[in-house]
Design a protein around this motif. Structure first.
Motif, PDB file in Angstrom:
ATOM      1  N   SER A  48       0.832  -1.202   0.000  1.00 24.42           N
ATOM      2  CA  SER A  48       0.000   0.000   0.000  1.00 24.42           C
ATOM      3  C   SER A  48       0.869   1.255   0.000  1.00 24.42           C
ATOM      4  O   SER A  48       2.025   1.233   0.428  1.00 24.42           O
ATOM      5  N   LEU A  49       0.267   2.334  -0.459  1.00 24.89           N
ATOM      6  CA  LEU A  49       0.922   3.627  -0.335  1.00 24.89           C
ATOM      7  C   LEU A  49       1.099   3.958   1.144  1.00 24.89           C
ATOM      8  O   LEU A  49       0.246   3.612   1.967  1.00 24.89           O
ATOM      9  N   VAL A  50       2.208   4.583   1.475  1.00 21.60           N
ATOM     10  CA  VAL A  50       2.390   5.106   2.833  1.00 21.60           C
ATOM     11  C   VAL A  50       2.335   6.618   2.711  1.00 21.60           C
ATOM     12  O   VAL A  50       3.349   7.273   2.459  1.00 21.60           O
ATOM     13  N   PRO A  51       1.135   7.189   2.834  1.00 17.58           N
ATOM     14  CA  PRO A  51       1.004   8.637   2.614  1.00 17.58           C
ATOM     15  C   PRO A  51       1.798   9.432   3.644  1.00 17.58           C
ATOM     16  O   PRO A  51       1.838   9.076   4.819  1.00 17.58           O
ATOM     17  N   THR A  52       2.394  10.495   3.186  1.00 20.31           N
ATOM     18  CA  THR A  52       3.123  11.372   4.123  1.00 20.31           C
ATOM     19  C   THR A  52       2.231  12.496   4.631  1.00 20.31           C
ATOM     20  O   THR A  52       2.502  13.080   5.684  1.00 20.31           O
ATOM     21  N   TYR A  53       1.152  12.776   3.860  1.00 20.12           N
ATOM     22  CA  TYR A  53       0.237  13.856   4.229  1.00 20.12           C
ATOM     23  C   TYR A  53       1.009  15.125   4.591  1.00 20.12           C
ATOM     24  O   TYR A  53       1.766  15.640   3.786  1.00 20.12           O
ATOM     25  N   CYS A  54       0.867  15.598   5.845  1.00 20.08           N
ATOM     26  CA  CYS A  54       1.571  16.812   6.275  1.00 20.08           C
ATOM     27  C   CYS A  54       2.572  16.492   7.381  1.00 20.08           C
ATOM     28  O   CYS A  54       2.823  17.308   8.272  1.00 20.08           O
ATOM     29  N   LEU A  55       3.142  15.289   7.320  1.00 22.13           N
ATOM     30  CA  LEU A  55       4.116  14.887   8.318  1.00 22.13           C
ATOM     31  C   LEU A  55       5.487  15.474   7.993  1.00 22.13           C
ATOM     32  O   LEU A  55       5.843  15.649   6.826  1.00 22.13           O
ATOM     33  N   ASN A  56       6.267  15.740   9.039  1.00 28.44           N
ATOM     34  CA  ASN A  56       7.648  16.142   8.835  1.00 28.44           C
ATOM     35  C   ASN A  56       8.520  14.880   8.722  1.00 28.44           C
ATOM     36  O   ASN A  56       8.000  13.748   8.763  1.00 28.44           O
ATOM     37  N   ALA A  57       9.815  15.045   8.597  1.00 30.00           N
ATOM     38  CA  ALA A  57      10.711  13.907   8.382  1.00 30.00           C
ATOM     39  C   ALA A  57      10.636  12.907   9.529  1.00 30.00           C
ATOM     40  O   ALA A  57      10.623  11.688   9.310  1.00 30.00           O
ATOM     41  N   ASP A  67      -2.722 -11.959  14.104  1.00 32.95           N
ATOM     42  CA  ASP A  67      -3.907 -12.444  13.385  1.00 32.95           C
ATOM     43  C   ASP A  67      -4.259 -11.568  12.186  1.00 32.95           C
ATOM     44  O   ASP A  67      -5.100 -11.940  11.374  1.00 32.95           O
ATOM     45  N   ILE A  68      -3.639 -10.386  12.056  1.00 36.43           N
ATOM     46  CA  ILE A  68      -3.907  -9.552  10.885  1.00 36.43           C
ATOM     47  C   ILE A  68      -3.218 -10.175   9.676  1.00 36.43           C
ATOM     48  O   ILE A  68      -2.015 -10.424   9.689  1.00 36.43           O
ATOM     49  N   SER A  69      -3.987 -10.428   8.619  1.00 33.60           N
ATOM     50  CA  SER A  69      -3.410 -11.040   7.417  1.00 33.60           C
ATOM     51  C   SER A  69      -3.489 -10.133   6.193  1.00 33.60           C
ATOM     52  O   SER A  69      -2.784 -10.354   5.212  1.00 33.60           O
ATOM     53  N   PHE A  70      -4.350  -9.113   6.254  1.00 32.51           N
ATOM     54  CA  PHE A  70      -4.500  -8.218   5.093  1.00 32.51           C
ATOM     55  C   PHE A  70      -5.129  -6.924   5.586  1.00 32.51           C
ATOM     56  O   PHE A  70      -6.279  -6.906   6.010  1.00 32.51           O
ATOM     57  N   CYS A  71      -4.360  -5.832   5.521  1.00 34.36           N
ATOM     58  CA  CYS A  71      -4.858  -4.560   6.051  1.00 34.36           C
ATOM     59  C   CYS A  71      -4.224  -3.391   5.304  1.00 34.36           C
ATOM     60  O   CYS A  71      -3.413  -2.643   5.861  1.00 34.36           O
ATOM     61  N   PRO A  72      -4.582  -3.190   4.031  1.00 29.06           N
ATOM     62  CA  PRO A  72      -3.946  -2.132   3.232  1.00 29.06           C
ATOM     63  C   PRO A  72      -4.255  -0.718   3.698  1.00 29.06           C
ATOM     64  O   PRO A  72      -3.553   0.222   3.322  1.00 29.06           O
ATOM     65  N   ALA A  73      -5.272  -0.534   4.540  1.00 32.54           N
ATOM     66  CA  ALA A  73      -5.607   0.819   5.019  1.00 32.54           C
ATOM     67  C   ALA A  73      -4.721   1.262   6.175  1.00 32.54           C
ATOM     68  O   ALA A  73      -4.693   2.446   6.527  1.00 32.54           O
ATOM     69  N   LEU A  74      -3.984   0.334   6.770  1.00 31.53           N
ATOM     70  CA  LEU A  74      -3.248   0.639   7.993  1.00 31.53           C
ATOM     71  C   LEU A  74      -2.228   1.778   7.842  1.00 31.53           C
ATOM     72  O   LEU A  74      -2.159   2.646   8.722  1.00 31.53           O
ATOM     73  N   PRO A  75      -1.407   1.833   6.783  1.00 29.19           N
ATOM     74  CA  PRO A  75      -0.441   2.935   6.682  1.00 29.19           C
ATOM     75  C   PRO A  75      -1.087   4.313   6.696  1.00 29.19           C
ATOM     76  O   PRO A  75      -0.610   5.238   7.361  1.00 29.19           O
ATOM     77  N   SER A  76      -2.200   4.454   5.977  1.00 27.97           N
ATOM     78  CA  SER A  76      -2.889   5.737   5.923  1.00 27.97           C
ATOM     79  C   SER A  76      -3.458   6.124   7.277  1.00 27.97           C
ATOM     80  O   SER A  76      -3.317   7.269   7.731  1.00 27.97           O
ATOM     81  N   VAL A  77      -4.110   5.172   7.945  1.00 28.35           N
ATOM     82  CA  VAL A  77      -4.718   5.449   9.248  1.00 28.35           C
ATOM     83  C   VAL A  77      -3.635   5.833  10.261  1.00 28.35           C
ATOM     84  O   VAL A  77      -3.797   6.786  11.039  1.00 28.35           O
ATOM     85  N   THR A  78      -2.520   5.114  10.225  1.00 23.62           N
ATOM     86  CA  THR A  78      -1.419   5.412  11.146  1.00 23.62           C
ATOM     87  C   THR A  78      -0.847   6.804  10.884  1.00 23.62           C
ATOM     88  O   THR A  78      -0.633   7.594  11.812  1.00 23.62           O
ATOM     89  N   TRP A 116      -8.628   4.822  -2.770  1.00 25.03           N
ATOM     90  CA  TRP A 116      -9.050   6.205  -3.043  1.00 25.03           C
ATOM     91  C   TRP A 116      -9.085   6.995  -1.738  1.00 25.03           C
ATOM     92  O   TRP A 116      -8.649   8.144  -1.684  1.00 25.03           O
ATOM     93  N   LEU A 117      -9.632   6.369  -0.700  1.00 26.83           N
ATOM     94  CA  LEU A 117      -9.786   7.053   0.586  1.00 26.83           C
ATOM     95  C   LEU A 117      -8.485   7.051   1.370  1.00 26.83           C
ATOM     96  O   LEU A 117      -8.000   8.094   1.794  1.00 26.83           O
ATOM     97  N   PHE A 118      -7.931   5.850   1.567  1.00 32.72           N
ATOM     98  CA  PHE A 118      -6.740   5.691   2.411  1.00 32.72           C
ATOM     99  C   PHE A 118      -5.486   5.603   1.538  1.00 32.72           C
ATOM    100  O   PHE A 118      -4.851   4.555   1.460  1.00 32.72           O
ATOM    101  N   GLY A 119      -5.168   6.691   0.903  1.00 30.46           N
ATOM    102  CA  GLY A 119      -3.978   6.689   0.071  1.00 30.46           C
ATOM    103  C   GLY A 119      -3.932   7.856  -0.889  1.00 30.46           C
ATOM    104  O   GLY A 119      -2.942   8.584  -0.963  1.00 30.46           O
ATOM    105  N   GLU A 120      -5.026   8.046  -1.648  1.00 28.59           N
ATOM    106  CA  GLU A 120      -5.027   9.078  -2.681  1.00 28.59           C
ATOM    107  C   GLU A 120      -5.629  10.403  -2.223  1.00 28.59           C
ATOM    108  O   GLU A 120      -5.195  11.465  -2.653  1.00 28.59           O
ATOM    109  N   LEU A 121      -6.635  10.352  -1.361  1.00 25.94           N
ATOM    110  CA  LEU A 121      -7.278  11.601  -0.913  1.00 25.94           C
ATOM    111  C   LEU A 121      -6.283  12.495  -0.189  1.00 25.94           C
ATOM    112  O   LEU A 121      -5.528  12.021   0.655  1.00 25.94           O
ATOM    113  N   PRO A 122      -6.279  13.780  -0.490  1.00 26.95           N
ATOM    114  CA  PRO A 122      -5.398  14.714   0.236  1.00 26.95           C
ATOM    115  C   PRO A 122      -5.759  14.767   1.723  1.00 26.95           C
ATOM    116  O   PRO A 122      -6.865  14.423   2.131  1.00 26.95           O
ATOM    117  N   MET A 123      -4.838  15.228   2.512  1.00 26.79           N
ATOM    118  CA  MET A 123      -4.960  15.260   3.974  1.00 26.79           C
ATOM    119  C   MET A 123      -6.249  15.934   4.449  1.00 26.79           C
ATOM    120  O   MET A 123      -6.975  15.406   5.298  1.00 26.79           O
TER     121      MET A 123
END
Length: 555
Positions: A97-106, A125-136, A213-220
């Motif tokens: 998955s994309l790991v969005p940086t949004y408005c994070l600093n280094a 037990d998590i086997s598939f969770c592509p939304a996790l990077p965006s949520v984090t 679209w939501l957890f990756g592409e949408l702007p911050m």
């Protein structure tokens, strides 16, 4: 605001979040929180949003043992070592998955990977969770330190309220959500769906992008507004916003040439650049204007899709079977429709059945024009597809969700049954799919020779007695009482059959009537709708076919 700015690059952040006067949130009532979230009450103050997120996430019911901030402090060095955080490998379950940086600093960008690796350690037990990077990444903007962000994400993942679905954590849950989204697009975004079918070989592959679209592409600024409401209202919000994105994509790009060779890439690009055409308020306004199924109904549809995947052994990631594989050009033969037309029909049916291949059950050319033989060849199959070619070269048909054997419940009387997944369609002289409808007055339908207006919008669900059901337990008519073990009064009337005739409530005022000899038919069209009629008001049948759905993936 100082305590929540450690990971934020304020040059990238929405300037209004820095300038608004601080507010307080005193309400704890759900309806008021719902309105405040939708209105963006805490969207323009960074510190307030951080505090609201903390409260809402802290109120999530979780497993007894849920990792907290102290756990993170204990394990982070053991898990990540002294390696450069930017080079830390992500677990397989995020599926590249994309790991969005949004408005994070280094510092924040590196911290996201550390937190995800520690989560993977605590949630085997998590086997598939592509939304996790965006949520984090999103929650890190509103956390005092890495440990606090870790705890927030863990509480979301560890939610144990069966009625509160938050983030998909298995491929089965994720894939069934994609199928459910496809079903919702088919229902609520028909113009966009038609475009997807026209330009894509695999429509479900396009819809499998919906969470990206939501957890990756949408702007911050957009995903933060969505997340505000998501924490209050739950998973259904995600479907709403994704449907709204697709509606806007179709509206903005309609008639324009594709920007790339892939409709997937075009949609991703549109969502990334959505600020050029749709402000956040307008996106949410559109999302909440959609009269979507209830949370319970969506949950039942999701369960049906999960069950279909489990029955076919699809519980881990694998290559998805697309429509072109479902309808094989080599072994498909119909006297009514071409391979392309059958693929178009296949793109309209519920996603859980689009995994199957068409199987010819009955044709008047081989089995004759007998309604009893029609029933004997069709019974035992659910769903079925009815295709009709008239002597005037018109082609129409119906998708029928329920086994024809259900008609026997009424004895010798005309018996009404079926679900709101039924629909009728026309292929010749031009393609048209008609929306779902319920046959309103069964007593009027008894006289087939004098068709009346039997149609009413699908929102007017009737009980089996013809009396409106109690609004408190009303369910959408697409739900099958037998599939979901619901009381019979929730089953609506879309199909009718007896030894004398067949009636199918179509959509947008359309209804189809077939006589017992299967030589003659009629249509009923409500004049309050602008759609073209299904076919001639009275017609002679040249060929009639019934197709079933063959499960080729399960032996």
């Amino acid at each position: 605001m100082d305590e929540y700015n450690r990971f934020v690059d304020w040059e990238k952040m929405d300037v209004t979040a820095q300038t608004q006067d601080p507010k307080e949130l005193t309400s704890t009532e759900f309806q008021e929180l719902k309105q405040l979230a939708r209105q963006g009450y805490w969207a323009k103050n960074h510190s307030l949003r951080a505090k609201v997120y903390h409260k809402l996430i802290n109120d999530i019911p979780c497993r007894t043992v849920t990792p907290d901030a102290n756990v993170y402090r204990d394990i982070v060095v053991k898990i990540t070592g002294k390696r450069n955080s930017g080079s830390l490998p992500l677990p397989e379950f995020v599926d590249n998955s994309l790991v969005p940086t949004y408005c994070l600093n280094a510092e924040g960008i590196g911290a996201v990977r550390k937190i995800i690796l520690c989560i993977a350690n605590q949630f085997p037990d998590i086997s598939f969770c592509p939304a996790l990077p965006s949520v984090t990444a999103l929650l890190l903007h509103y956390s005092k330190d890495e440990a606090e962000c870790f705890e927030k994400v863990c509480r979301i993942l560890a939610c144990n309220d069966p009625s509160k679905r938050l983030i998909d954590q298995t491929f089965l849950a994720f894939e069934s959500s994609c199928m459910t989204f496809g079903d919702l697009v088919n229902k609520y975004c028909q113009a966009a769906h038609k475009l997807m079918v026209a330009v894509s070989e695999d429509v479900l592959e396009v819809y499998s992008d919906w969470q990206r679209w939501l957890f990756g592409e949408l702007p911050m600024i957009y995903i933060a507004r969505v997340f505000d409401v998501f924490l209050v209202e739950g998973y259904k919000v995600l479907y709403r916003v994704a449907l709204a994105l697709l509606k806007f994509f179709h509206k903005v790009r309609a008639g324009q040439p594709m920007e790339s060779d892939s409709i997937q890439q075009d949609i991703r690009s549109f969502v990334r650049d959505i600020a050029q055409s749709v402000p956040p308020e307008r996106l949410l306004e559109k999302a909440f204007a959609i009269r979507l199924f209830s949370r319970k109904e969506i949950q039942l549809l999701q369960m049906a899709n999960e069950k279909a995947l489990q029955q076919k052994g699809i519980t881990v990631k694998q290559k998805r079977q697309n429509v072109h594989l479902a309808v094989h050009a080599e072994n498909f033969k119909s006297e009514i429709v071409s391979v392309k037309e059958m693929r178009d029909i296949w793109s309209w049916i519920p996603e859980r059945f689009a995994l199957c291949q068409p199987l010819l059950l009955f044709t008047t050319l081989e089995h004759g024009c007998s309604l009893s033989r029609f029933y004997s060849h069709s019974e035992g199959h659910e769903p079925t597809l009815l295709l009709i070619k008239t002597t005037a070269k018109e082609v129409c048909g119906a998708y029928l969700s329920t086994d024809w054997s259900e008609r026997r419940r009424g004895g010798n009387k005309l018996s009404f049954f079926g679900t709101g997944e039924c629909f009728v369609f026309r292929l010749q002289p031009e393609v048209e799919r008609y929306e779902w409808v319920i046959i309103k007055h069964p007593e009027l339908a008894m006289s087939v020779s004098k068709p009346e207006n039997h149609a009413t919008p699908a929102s007017s669900t009737l009980s089996s007695s013809g009396v409106p059901s109690d609004p408190s337990d009303r369910l959408s008519p697409f739900l099958s009482a037998r599939h979901f073990n619901l009381p019979s009064k929730t089953a609506s009337m879309f199909m009718a059959g007896s030894s004398e005739c067949i009636i199918i409530g179509g959509g947008d005022g359309q209804a189809l009537y077939l006589d017992a000899d299967l030589n003659h038919g009629r249509t009923s069209h409500c004049n309050t709708f602008n759609n073209q009629p299904l076919c001639s008001e009275s017609f002679q049948i040249s060929v009639l076919e019934v197709w079933g759905f063959m499960d080729t993936m399960n032996g």
